[in-house]
Design a protein around this motif. Sequence first.
Motif, PDB file in Angstrom:
ATOM      1  N   ARG A  90       0.654  -1.507  -0.378  1.00 23.56           N
ATOM      2  CA  ARG A  90       0.175  -0.291   0.078  1.00 23.56           C
ATOM      3  C   ARG A  90       0.978   1.327  -0.153  1.00 23.56           C
ATOM      4  NH1 ARG A  90      -4.226  -1.991   4.203  1.00 23.56           N
ATOM      5  NH2 ARG A  90      -5.076  -3.861   2.583  1.00 23.56           N
ATOM      6  N   LYS A  91      -0.008   2.610  -0.462  1.00 25.26           N
ATOM      7  CA  LYS A  91       0.910   3.811  -0.256  1.00 25.26           C
ATOM      8  C   LYS A  91       2.113   3.491  -1.499  1.00 25.26           C
ATOM      9  CE  LYS A  91      -0.662   4.893   3.793  1.00 25.26           C
ATOM     10  NZ  LYS A  91      -1.377   5.501   3.647  1.00 25.26           N
ATOM     11  N   GLN A  92       1.667   2.699  -2.199  1.00 26.04           N
ATOM     12  CA  GLN A  92       2.564   3.043  -3.379  1.00 26.04           C
ATOM     13  C   GLN A  92       2.048   2.921  -5.221  1.00 26.04           C
ATOM     14  OE1 GLN A  92       5.149  -0.210  -4.096  1.00 26.04           O
ATOM     15  NE2 GLN A  92       5.543  -1.395  -1.901  1.00 26.04           N
ATOM     16  N   SER A  93       0.681   3.657  -4.930  1.00 25.73           N
ATOM     17  CA  SER A  93      -0.219   4.285  -6.498  1.00 25.73           C
ATOM     18  C   SER A  93      -1.282   2.946  -6.538  1.00 25.73           C
ATOM     19  CB  SER A  93       0.609   5.228  -6.854  1.00 25.73           C
ATOM     20  OG  SER A  93       0.469   6.079  -6.456  1.00 25.73           O
ATOM     21  N   ILE A  94      -1.013   1.742  -5.902  1.00 22.81           N
ATOM     22  CA  ILE A  94      -1.565   0.853  -7.410  1.00 22.81           C
ATOM     23  C   ILE A  94      -3.154   0.318  -7.258  1.00 22.81           C
ATOM     24  CG2 ILE A  94      -1.625  -1.876  -7.166  1.00 22.81           C
ATOM     25  CD1 ILE A  94       1.495  -1.672  -5.561  1.00 22.81           C
ATOM     26  N   GLY A  95      -3.642   1.426  -5.978  1.00 23.45           N
ATOM     27  CA  GLY A  95      -5.176   1.242  -5.965  1.00 23.45           C
ATOM     28  C   GLY A  95      -6.106   2.276  -7.257  1.00 23.45           C
ATOM     29  N   GLU A  96      -4.780   3.186  -7.037  1.00 22.47           N
ATOM     30  CA  GLU A  96      -4.731   4.427  -8.145  1.00 22.47           C
ATOM     31  C   GLU A  96      -4.453   3.682  -9.783  1.00 22.47           C
ATOM     32  OE1 GLU A  96      -3.849   8.765  -9.230  1.00 22.47           O
ATOM     33  OE2 GLU A  96      -3.264   8.361  -7.083  1.00 22.47           O
ATOM     34  N   GLN A  97      -3.945   3.261  -9.806  1.00 25.21           N
ATOM     35  CA  GLN A  97      -3.445   2.001 -11.157  1.00 25.21           C
ATOM     36  C   GLN A  97      -4.368   1.478 -11.384  1.00 25.21           C
ATOM     37  OE1 GLN A  97       0.775   1.395 -11.721  1.00 25.21           O
ATOM     38  NE2 GLN A  97       1.106   1.855 -10.222  1.00 25.21           N
ATOM     39  N   LEU A  98      -4.991   0.976 -10.952  1.00 22.61           N
ATOM     40  CA  LEU A  98      -6.397   0.211 -10.729  1.00 22.61           C
ATOM     41  C   LEU A  98      -7.495   0.715 -10.811  1.00 22.61           C
ATOM     42  CD1 LEU A  98      -5.268  -2.529  -8.178  1.00 22.61           C
ATOM     43  CD2 LEU A  98      -5.401  -3.431 -10.424  1.00 22.61           C
TER      44      LEU A  98
END
Length: 147
Positions: A90-98
């Motif tokens: 988390r806190k690596q912009s993975i959610g945002e990329q998804l």
Amino acid sequence: MTQIKKITKAEIKEIIPLFDAYRVFYKMQSDLDAASKFLDDRINKKDSIIFGAYINDKAVGFTQLYYTFSSVSLQKSLILNDLYVDHNFRKQSIGEQLLQTAKEFCKENNYKGLALETAIDNPAQKLYEKLGWQKDLHAFHYFWQVK
């Protein structure tokens, strides 16, 4: 470097532990067999689209989208039902990329849009709003449950 890809039947086994962890996060019992069967059914029946996030060929997150329809607008839409990133990533912009991948998929396929529902205290609301989701203030959502 994060790679986002659409999950196929051959790759579903890579997402199962994440899907199980997602369910546990929502206070459900861990059940890898049931999670596997559920995701296999979604893929086999073409009920959903799943995107996986990978770092160094390891699945670290996913989002699952379900189809829905609007009788009023006569258009197909998607429900962004599940979004999960392993706590170690988390806190690596993975959610945002998804989320961005889901939006692009929606545009590419000429769907009306993407709906999502979240808890009123979920801090991810800031991310959703930053990415263009608008809070629905003109409708209530109700749910009837078989008992």
